[in-house]
Write a protein that holds these residues in place. Structure first.
Motif, PDB file in Angstrom:
ATOM      1  N   PRO A 666       0.846  -1.204   0.000  1.00 19.59           N
ATOM      2  CA  PRO A 666       0.000   0.000   0.000  1.00 19.59           C
ATOM      3  C   PRO A 666       0.873   1.242   0.000  1.00 19.59           C
ATOM      4  CG  PRO A 666      -0.749  -1.592   1.629  1.00 19.59           C
ATOM      5  CD  PRO A 666       0.579  -2.074   1.155  1.00 19.59           C
ATOM      6  N   ARG A 667       0.489   2.223  -0.819  1.00 23.45           N
ATOM      7  CA  ARG A 667       1.332   3.399  -1.001  1.00 23.45           C
ATOM      8  C   ARG A 667       0.518   4.688  -0.900  1.00 23.45           C
ATOM      9  NH1 ARG A 667       6.434   2.831  -3.078  1.00 23.45           N
ATOM     10  NH2 ARG A 667       7.076   0.726  -3.628  1.00 23.45           N
ATOM     11  N   VAL A 668      -0.447   4.719  -0.033  1.00 22.03           N
ATOM     12  CA  VAL A 668      -1.245   5.926   0.127  1.00 22.03           C
ATOM     13  C   VAL A 668      -0.816   6.632   1.402  1.00 22.03           C
ATOM     14  CG1 VAL A 668      -3.556   6.831   0.464  1.00 22.03           C
ATOM     15  CG2 VAL A 668      -3.165   4.973  -1.155  1.00 22.03           C
ATOM     16  N   HIS A 669      -0.642   7.928   1.338  1.00 20.16           N
ATOM     17  CA  HIS A 669      -0.262   8.694   2.525  1.00 20.16           C
ATOM     18  C   HIS A 669      -1.409   8.718   3.519  1.00 20.16           C
ATOM     19  CE1 HIS A 669       3.429   9.865   0.708  1.00 20.16           C
ATOM     20  NE2 HIS A 669       2.849  10.552  -0.272  1.00 20.16           N
ATOM     21  N   THR A 670      -1.072   8.687   4.767  1.00 16.25           N
ATOM     22  CA  THR A 670      -2.091   8.768   5.810  1.00 16.25           C
ATOM     23  C   THR A 670      -2.703  10.161   5.800  1.00 16.25           C
ATOM     24  OG1 THR A 670      -0.404   9.415   7.400  1.00 16.25           O
ATOM     25  CG2 THR A 670      -0.931   7.076   7.255  1.00 16.25           C
ATOM     26  N   GLY A 671      -3.948  10.207   6.207  1.00 15.75           N
ATOM     27  CA  GLY A 671      -4.652  11.479   6.240  1.00 15.75           C
ATOM     28  C   GLY A 671      -5.543  11.707   5.047  1.00 15.75           C
ATOM     29  N   THR A 672      -5.352  10.946   3.958  1.00 11.66           N
ATOM     30  CA  THR A 672      -6.219  11.091   2.794  1.00 11.66           C
ATOM     31  C   THR A 672      -7.492  10.299   3.007  1.00 11.66           C
ATOM     32  OG1 THR A 672      -5.119   9.220   1.732  1.00 11.66           O
ATOM     33  CG2 THR A 672      -4.271  11.430   1.253  1.00 11.66           C
ATOM     34  N   THR A 673      -8.526  10.681   2.315  1.00  8.81           N
ATOM     35  CA  THR A 673      -9.808   9.995   2.430  1.00  8.81           C
ATOM     36  C   THR A 673      -9.967   8.994   1.295  1.00  8.81           C
ATOM     37  OG1 THR A 673     -10.879  11.751   1.175  1.00  8.81           O
ATOM     38  CG2 THR A 673     -10.886  11.961   3.578  1.00  8.81           C
ATOM     39  N   TYR A 674     -10.817   8.022   1.535  1.00  8.06           N
ATOM     40  CA  TYR A 674     -11.053   6.957   0.551  1.00  8.06           C
ATOM     41  C   TYR A 674     -11.961   7.470  -0.567  1.00  8.06           C
ATOM     42  CZ  TYR A 674     -12.803   2.616  -1.471  1.00  8.06           C
ATOM     43  OH  TYR A 674     -13.160   1.613  -2.325  1.00  8.06           O
ATOM     44  N   VAL A 675     -11.613   7.128  -1.805  1.00  3.63           N
ATOM     45  CA  VAL A 675     -12.460   7.430  -2.967  1.00  3.63           C
ATOM     46  C   VAL A 675     -12.723   6.122  -3.699  1.00  3.63           C
ATOM     47  CG1 VAL A 675     -11.744   9.822  -3.287  1.00  3.63           C
ATOM     48  CG2 VAL A 675     -10.398   8.006  -4.305  1.00  3.63           C
ATOM     49  N   SER A 676     -13.952   5.989  -4.178  1.00  4.98           N
ATOM     50  CA  SER A 676     -14.351   4.728  -4.825  1.00  4.98           C
ATOM     51  C   SER A 676     -14.020   4.674  -6.297  1.00  4.98           C
ATOM     52  CB  SER A 676     -15.854   4.517  -4.634  1.00  4.98           C
ATOM     53  OG  SER A 676     -16.577   5.598  -5.206  1.00  4.98           O
ATOM     54  N   SER A 677     -13.654   5.798  -6.895  1.00  9.00           N
ATOM     55  CA  SER A 677     -13.374   5.836  -8.331  1.00  9.00           C
ATOM     56  C   SER A 677     -11.889   5.633  -8.571  1.00  9.00           C
ATOM     57  CB  SER A 677     -13.840   7.165  -8.923  1.00  9.00           C
ATOM     58  OG  SER A 677     -13.436   7.276 -10.266  1.00  9.00           O
ATOM     59  N   ILE A 678     -11.576   4.726  -9.476  1.00 11.89           N
ATOM     60  CA  ILE A 678     -10.177   4.467  -9.794  1.00 11.89           C
ATOM     61  C   ILE A 678      -9.573   5.663 -10.524  1.00 11.89           C
ATOM     62  CG2 ILE A 678     -10.678   3.379 -12.010  1.00 11.89           C
ATOM     63  CD1 ILE A 678      -7.990   2.298  -9.493  1.00 11.89           C
ATOM     64  N   GLU A 679     -10.395   6.404 -11.242  1.00 14.88           N
ATOM     65  CA  GLU A 679      -9.873   7.575 -11.948  1.00 14.88           C
ATOM     66  C   GLU A 679      -9.457   8.679 -10.990  1.00 14.88           C
ATOM     67  OE1 GLU A 679     -12.628   6.045 -12.705  1.00 14.88           O
ATOM     68  OE2 GLU A 679     -12.170   5.139 -14.672  1.00 14.88           O
ATOM     69  N   LYS A 680     -10.118   8.736  -9.822  1.00 12.48           N
ATOM     70  CA  LYS A 680      -9.810   9.782  -8.851  1.00 12.48           C
ATOM     71  C   LYS A 680      -8.789   9.336  -7.821  1.00 12.48           C
ATOM     72  CE  LYS A 680     -14.310  12.032  -9.326  1.00 12.48           C
ATOM     73  NZ  LYS A 680     -15.526  12.488  -8.629  1.00 12.48           N
ATOM     74  N   GLY A 681      -8.294   8.119  -7.966  1.00 12.72           N
ATOM     75  CA  GLY A 681      -7.210   7.691  -7.094  1.00 12.72           C
ATOM     76  C   GLY A 681      -7.577   6.626  -6.097  1.00 12.72           C
ATOM     77  N   ARG A 682      -8.478   5.741  -6.421  1.00 14.75           N
ATOM     78  CA  ARG A 682      -8.779   4.631  -5.511  1.00 14.75           C
ATOM     79  C   ARG A 682      -7.505   3.824  -5.274  1.00 14.75           C
ATOM     80  NH1 ARG A 682     -13.771   0.317  -6.292  1.00 14.75           N
ATOM     81  NH2 ARG A 682     -13.340  -0.978  -4.459  1.00 14.75           N
ATOM     82  N   PRO A 683      -7.163   3.570  -4.025  1.00 15.02           N
ATOM     83  CA  PRO A 683      -5.846   2.972  -3.731  1.00 15.02           C
ATOM     84  C   PRO A 683      -5.812   1.467  -3.946  1.00 15.02           C
ATOM     85  CG  PRO A 683      -7.009   3.393  -1.701  1.00 15.02           C
ATOM     86  CD  PRO A 683      -7.908   3.922  -2.783  1.00 15.02           C
ATOM     87  N   VAL A 684      -6.036   1.047  -5.176  1.00 10.94           N
ATOM     88  CA  VAL A 684      -5.945  -0.377  -5.496  1.00 10.94           C
ATOM     89  C   VAL A 684      -4.471  -0.761  -5.559  1.00 10.94           C
ATOM     90  CG1 VAL A 684      -6.554  -2.157  -7.173  1.00 10.94           C
ATOM     91  CG2 VAL A 684      -8.096  -0.229  -6.770  1.00 10.94           C
ATOM     92  N   LEU A 685      -4.163  -1.924  -5.048  1.00 14.21           N
ATOM     93  CA  LEU A 685      -2.781  -2.401  -5.081  1.00 14.21           C
ATOM     94  C   LEU A 685      -2.284  -2.472  -6.520  1.00 14.21           C
ATOM     95  CD1 LEU A 685      -3.005  -5.230  -2.414  1.00 14.21           C
ATOM     96  CD2 LEU A 685      -1.900  -3.017  -2.155  1.00 14.21           C
ATOM     97  N   GLN A 686      -1.045  -2.103  -6.705  1.00 15.53           N
ATOM     98  CA  GLN A 686      -0.500  -2.030  -8.058  1.00 15.53           C
ATOM     99  C   GLN A 686      -0.566  -3.381  -8.763  1.00 15.53           C
ATOM    100  OE1 GLN A 686       3.370  -0.309  -8.348  1.00 15.53           O
ATOM    101  NE2 GLN A 686       2.818   1.571  -7.257  1.00 15.53           N
ATOM    102  N   GLY A 687      -0.296  -4.435  -8.042  1.00 13.16           N
ATOM    103  CA  GLY A 687      -0.321  -5.754  -8.669  1.00 13.16           C
ATOM    104  C   GLY A 687      -1.697  -6.111  -9.192  1.00 13.16           C
ATOM    105  N   LEU A 688      -2.741  -5.882  -8.369  1.00 13.77           N
ATOM    106  CA  LEU A 688      -4.099  -6.208  -8.792  1.00 13.77           C
ATOM    107  C   LEU A 688      -4.589  -5.236  -9.861  1.00 13.77           C
ATOM    108  CD1 LEU A 688      -5.712  -7.160  -5.384  1.00 13.77           C
ATOM    109  CD2 LEU A 688      -4.954  -8.664  -7.209  1.00 13.77           C
ATOM    110  N   LEU A 689      -4.184  -3.986  -9.773  1.00 15.84           N
ATOM    111  CA  LEU A 689      -4.574  -3.041 -10.804  1.00 15.84           C
ATOM    112  C   LEU A 689      -3.966  -3.426 -12.146  1.00 15.84           C
ATOM    113  CD1 LEU A 689      -6.102  -0.406 -11.318  1.00 15.84           C
ATOM    114  CD2 LEU A 689      -3.987   0.817 -10.868  1.00 15.84           C
ATOM    115  N   ALA A 690      -2.717  -3.858 -12.118  1.00 14.65           N
ATOM    116  CA  ALA A 690      -2.073  -4.293 -13.358  1.00 14.65           C
ATOM    117  C   ALA A 690      -2.740  -5.545 -13.911  1.00 14.65           C
ATOM    118  CB  ALA A 690      -0.585  -4.541 -13.113  1.00 14.65           C
TER     119      ALA A 690
END
Length: 1052
Positions: A666-690
């Protein structure tokens, strides 16, 4: 309608009709009975009045009768007069015939006396007329060569052939054969025959490849030199779906005299030439269709100087399009010249280099057009172009996400790093679109050329089997000009041969697009080529349907192979192109951004459509040829080379994606809020996103090649299976030998977790939120209580059995959300693939494609497996937080709450627990949604409340300050849990108020406590009330029979 409606009454007396209409119809019946009328008058009160009415009606009828007699009297008189005149004329004619018979008998008698003299005079006149006719013929024949040359210059080839044949027949007549002055004319006619043959053949060659004056695309080719040639004609929109043999089917029983003519029942939307001879195209319907029909029944311009005969009459009546009529005319000319075999051999020789030149020139024209469009020179010309619709600057590319995540990482860079193809070579990339449009345009051109070859091929075959009775003997004998007795009478030319060469050139173009070598293209290609080139055709194949014709695969090192007649002519060389032309490429690199094996996906569909159209054009006896050839080559290439290469490349990409160190980090900085859209930065693991990107890309190839969708879906299943194993490994590394993982595997706990209300926050098998426990609140409380009892029974909880590393918990949270994202994505892909496979199954009846929807269902099952693992991650996190709560709160049982001052701070274990809850919530917040956080942290409150109440059992003593300390602990817990946005703060307050109420009962005297219990029997359990009496509270007096009195109040 009344009985008197048809009476001829003048307009002046129209009132009579009204009077007659008043008369009762009973007076005009067939069997009139007067008795009722007499009785009516006699019994009437006004007899005179009734009688007067009858008299008035009688007067009206008499007046009407007068009008009728007056109207018909003059006509009757004229009829009598005409009849009298006819009788008089018949009598006069009979007298005249009698006199004529007498005169004829007298003339016969007088002529019979000089019969011999008349016969001699008649014979002398016939002889003189014959001599005069021969002289006229000799004079006319002497002028024939000049007339033929003039007709050739005017492109009146059929008229020139007619004149040549008539002159040849005249020269063979008795009486002209010995005329020495005609020897020079005979020599000139022989030379003109060869000139006429080459002129006709050259014009036929131009129209075969749509370069002639009467070709469908001739006007567009003449108008645009630097532009993309427009080759779309309305005439083909309705005719391509029909077998072309219908266009050349002969009238009646396929014969019209000795000529092969177009079927008059076939109509075309091609309008033909205008008065000036330039072709025009009208749309279907409207005035254009009417004009086309009127013009189609006129004599074509190239037959205007011809002598009317059966062929010209058939051309006039034919509804075939103009260019087909012209092809029929040229073949008719060759047939009458006796040059069918020679023409077939030359067409065979020039077929391959001409196709190569057409394809190359078309590609060069597109390349020049693209260069001009880049510089902005041809903006106006581009608006009128209706040919290809691709340019390098205007292609629809395969769009990669170009945004950056909130932590600054480039998502596009991550995806490009694992994809085996560049963006331009992706399923929707520029190269794929360019290759598809380019090949489709070229195949459309080849298709129209092959349509002409089908027409000419059928005509040549029909003409070769039906020699023209009007052809002189010398010309008929000249048809056997080739000394090879086994050669075909069509010079080796046939529909099968033309299809073979056309597909061979198209295959060469495809090999250049794919950068394929002969070895890479087909293992048996060279064998088939050699077999076709070396094997001479048998008589059975020449006479039959040529079912044994194989597709001649030709690559850059192949040569022309013509297995039929015409070899000698080809060796002599009539072609303008040398053999080096075939060694050149097509220049596709000037148009395509990139070439390579992955262009096979964009090539498949145009080839499939081309094969279907070609199959619809082929006559029945050549129908077998449509099943093999270009499509078989492409399918074999895809199956034997493209799919294995793709599997290896994507397998490497998958392996790289799931094995890299950053794949499950996981590579998301703490303090950010969760977003459900992948276009807006949903923190999906790089391996699964690939992996999701690669799966979509592979299924994109499957959509481009529906026949191989099952194989590609299996590749996706393999990739998803490997990824699932890797995710499972990461999951097991985080939870191995941990108590939370073991607990969710227990059947009883798993069943209770499914029934508790919090399970509504978990997705079900379809990716939607579950329904949880649909029972009453009492049942839900019972499930929560039972589950809490099971967890509390596990005390003491050891620290080594818990997941103490927060990074592992964050990984589980991120892995859960990533797995759910991939499950939703592949679920949508599976549904789309399932719909596509159903469409393929519907079309498989026509194309014999084997397909099955089972692989799509397997993809959906993979989505369920991913979702189950995501749910397991959430369950582990929920149970882990509950066990952490029990681990911290179990310290309550090991101490005495005998405080000596008012509590200002909660206990250390409460401070540690609340700090841990707050920290983990903040760390997990960017990785999971609010509902999932509610599920993870929502079980803490119930466990903490039950643990606090159960802890009283193990306490030996507690004072007033101890109660305040416990209440202070519950307030701290309430504040920590209420700070989590997704948790219901009212429910937390209610449960922890319950704890404070319970401990505050320790401050009551015994009698007050009993009174409270009597009023609130169901507020706490009987055992909990009993525990209140068992604990030692300094200053509180508890009688010896307190438990007995409590049991009397509470039910057993």
């Amino acid at each position: 309608m009344g009985i008197f409606d048809g009476l001829p009454i003048s307009p002046e007396k129209a009132y009579l009709r009204e009077e007659i209409a008043r008369i009762d119809e009973s007076w005009v019946v067939a069997r009139f009975d007067s008795l009722p009328h007499v009785v009516h008058i006699l019994t009437s009160k006004d007899r005179e009045g009734e009688v007067q009415v009858l008299k008035d009606q009688n007067d009206v009828i008499e007046e009407v009768v007068d009008e009728v007699v007056h109207a018909y009297h003059s006509g009757f008189n004229r009829a009598i007069q005409n009849y009298s005149q006819i009788l008089r004329l018949f009598s006069e004619s009979a007298e005249s015939v009698k006199e004529l018979r007498v005169d004829l008998a007298e003339a016969k008698k007088r002529l019979g006396t000089r019969n011999k003299q008349l016969h001699q005079l008649w014979y002398r006149s016939v002889t003189l007329r014959h001599i005069i006719s021969l002289l006229d013929q000799i004079e006319g024949i002497a002028k024939v060569p000049a007339r033929i040359e003039k007709l050739i210059a005017e492109k009146q080839f059929y008229a020139a052939v007619q004149l040549h044949l008539q002159s040849a027949i005249m020269l063979e007549r008795e009486g002209l054969q010995t005329v020495g002055a005609l020897q020079e004319v005979r020599s000139e006619l022989t030379k003109l025959r060869g000139v006429l043959f080459y002129k006709v053949l050259e014009d036929l060659h131009d129209h075969l490849y749509n370069k002639g004056l009467y070709s469908v695309v001739a006007s567009n080719l003449h108008e645009m030199d630097d532009e993309v040639p427009t080759t779309v004609a309305v005439a083909f929109t309705t005719n391509n779906s029909q077998s072309l043999s219908r266009r050349t089917r002969l009238k009646g029983d396929n014969q019209f005299g000795a000529h092969g003519l177009a079927d008059g029942s076939h109509s075309s939307t091609f309008d033909g030439h205008d008065e000036e001879g330039s072709p025009g195209i009208h749309e279907n319907g409207g005035e254009g269709s009417k004009d086309m029909k009127m013009f189609s029944h006129q004599i074509p311009a190239w037959l205007s100087n011809s002598t009317p005969d059966e062929f010209i009459e058939a051309m006039r009546k034919s509804d075939a399009s103009l260019h087909i009529k012209y092809l029929q005319t040229m073949v008719e000319c060759l047939c009458r010249l006796g040059k069918i075999a020679a023409a077939g051999a030359v067409i065979c020789q020039r077929l391959r280099p001409t196709i190569h030149e057409i394809i190359t020139s078309k590609i060069k024209a597109h390349a020049e057009h693209i260069n001009l469009s880049k510089s902005g020179i041809c903006q106006a010309a581009r608006t009128g172009t209706t040919g290809l619709h691709f340019m390098k600057g205007q292609l629809e590319s395969y769009q990669l996400p170009k945004h950056k995540r909130q932590n600054g990482m480039s998502l596009a860079g991550t995806l490009l790093a694992v994809s085996p193809v560049s963006p331009v070579m992706a399923p929707l990339g520029k190269a794929q679109t360019a290759a598809r449009d380019l090949l489709k345009s070229i195949l459309d051109t080849v298709e129209r050329i092959f349509e002409n070859h089908v027409v000419v091929g059928e005509l040549l075959e029909s003409k070769s089997s039906q020699p023209d009775i009007n052809t002189p003997n010398s010309i008929v004998a000249d048809a056997n000009w080739n000394p090879d007795s086994e050669a075909s009478i069509t010079g080796g030319y046939s529909i099968g041969f033309s299809l073979t060469v056309l597909q061979s050139e198209c295959q060469q173009l495809i090999c250049e697009l794919l950068r394929a070598t002969p070895e890479a293209a087909s293992a048996d290609a060279a064998v088939q080529t050699a077999r076709l080139a070396s094997k001479s055709p048998s008589k059975e194949k020449r006479d039959g349907s040529e079912d044994g014709l194989t597709f001649a695969f030709r690559f850059t090192d192949a040569t022309i192979s013509i297995p039929n007649q015409g070899v000698d002519l080809i060796r002599q060389g009539w072609s303008r192109k040398g053999p080096n032309v075939l060694q050149e490429g097509y220049g596709t690199a000037a148009i395509l951004p990139e070439q390579g094996i992955y262009l096979a996906a964009s090539i498949y569909r145009p080839v499939l459509q081309f094969t279907d159209k070609v199959a619809s054009m082929l006559p029945k006896k050549y129908s077998q040829l449509g099943n093999d050839g270009l499509l078989a080559f492409v399918e074999n290439f895809v199956k034997d080379h493209f799919l294995p290469t793709m599997f290896v490349d994507y397998r490497k990409g998958v392996q790289q994606a799931i094995s890299s160190p950053a794949a499950f980090r996981p590579r998301v900085h703490t303090g950010t809020t969760y977003v459900s859209s992948i276009e807006k930065g949903r923190p999906v693991l790089q391996g699964l996103l690939a992996i999701d990107f690669l799966a979509k890309e592979v299924l994109g190839w499957a959509q481009a090649m529906p026949k191989f969708a099952a194989d590609l879906v299996k590749y996706v299943q393999t990739f998803l299976e490997r990824t699932y194993e890797r995710c499972r490994t990461s999951y097991m590394e985080a939870v191995l030998e941990k108590q939370s993982y073991m607990l969710i595997g227990r059947h009883d706990i798993d069943k209770l977790m499914r029934l508790e209300p919090a399970s509504a926050f978990l997705p079900n098998a379809h990716g939607q939120l579950g329904t949880g426990n649909n029972g009453s609140d009492a049942e839900a409380l019972e499930v929560e209580s039972e589950l809490s009892e099971l967890f509390l029974s596990l005390r003491p909880i050891k620290q080594e059995n818990l997941i103490r590393d927060d990074n592992k918990l964050i990984l589980l949270a991120s892995l859960s959300d990533s797995l759910e994202y991939v499950a939703e994505s592949i679920g949508r892909l599976g549904q789309a693939t399932l719909r596509a496979s159903n469409q393929v199954e519907e079309s498989s009846k026509q194309h014999h494609i084997r397909s099955s929807s089972a692989p799509s269902r397997d993809i959906l099952s993979f989505a369920n497996e991913y979702r189950k693992l995501a749910i397991d991650c959430l369950k582990v996190l929920r149970v882990e937080m509950q066990l952490e709560t029990i681990f911290h709160m179990q310290e309550m049982t090991s101490r005495e709450y005998m405080e000596d001052q008012d509590a200002e701070e909660p206990d250390d274990f409460i401070i540690s627990l609340t700090a841990q809850i707050t920290r983990r919530d903040e760390e997990m917040a960017p990785f999971i949604s609010g509902t999932k956080r509610n599920y993870i942290f929502g079980g803490i409150c119930n466990i903490a409340a039950n643990a606090a109440i159960k802890a009283l059992v193990d306490m030996k003593s507690i004072n007033l300050f101890g109660v305040q300390q416990i209440c202070r602990n519950s307030i701290a817990m309430e504040q920590a849990l209420a700070a989590i946005p997704s948790i219901d703060s009212e429910a937390v307050q209610q449960k922890l108020d319950h704890v404070r109420t319970y401990y505050e009962l320790l401050n009551m005297p015994f009698e007050a406590l009993l009174a409270f219990i009597m009023e609130h029997e169901s507020l706490f359990a009987a055992s909990e009330y009993a525990n209140l009496l068992k604990v030692n509270v300094p200053g509180r007096q508890i009688p010896a029979d307190a438990l007995d009195r409590l049991s009397e109040i509470l039910p057993c």
